[in-house]
Write an enzyme that holds these catalytic residues in place. Sequence first.
Site, PDB file in Angstrom:
ATOM      1  N   ASP A 171       0.877  -1.158   0.000  1.00 58.84           N
ATOM      2  CA  ASP A 171       0.000   0.000   0.000  1.00 58.84           C
ATOM      3  C   ASP A 171       0.922   1.218   0.000  1.00 58.84           C
ATOM      4  OD1 ASP A 171      -2.376   1.548   0.199  1.00 58.84           O
ATOM      5  OD2 ASP A 171      -2.094   1.704   2.361  1.00 58.84           O
ATOM      6  N   ASP A 178      -0.073   4.999   0.905  1.00 59.41           N
ATOM      7  CA  ASP A 178      -0.303   5.955   1.992  1.00 59.41           C
ATOM      8  C   ASP A 178      -0.279   5.249   3.343  1.00 59.41           C
ATOM      9  OD1 ASP A 178      -0.721   7.882   0.036  1.00 59.41           O
ATOM     10  OD2 ASP A 178      -2.873   7.554   0.007  1.00 59.41           O
TER      11      ASP A 178
END
Length: 105
Positions: free
Chosen positions: A7, A9
């Site tokens: 991922d 963020d």
Amino acid sequence: MFGILFDLDGTLLDTLEDLADSVNYALAQHGHPQRTLEEIRSFVGNGAAMLAKLSPPEGEDYEQVLRTFQAYYKTHCQVKTGPYAGVLEVLKEIRAQYPVAVVSN
């Protein structure tokens, strides 16, 4: 062989301060009290709409806050955002052995 997905963020990039600044800007524009960094940290993880929904006082219309947040964040999302310490070095090591990709909204 397998690959590794990350991922973006909050995993590779520390985006919290830019998110907090943008939320607090939007809240101020609509006459709402500011939120602390820790409050905003507890609101992230489920997208911008949920962040905007949780940020104003309960029962307040969040859609205006969301629109203001999105417009402000679009031009201020890289002011304080950057990779976490050591992430680039770790990614370099991992990429030497495995395919790497980012999956993010």
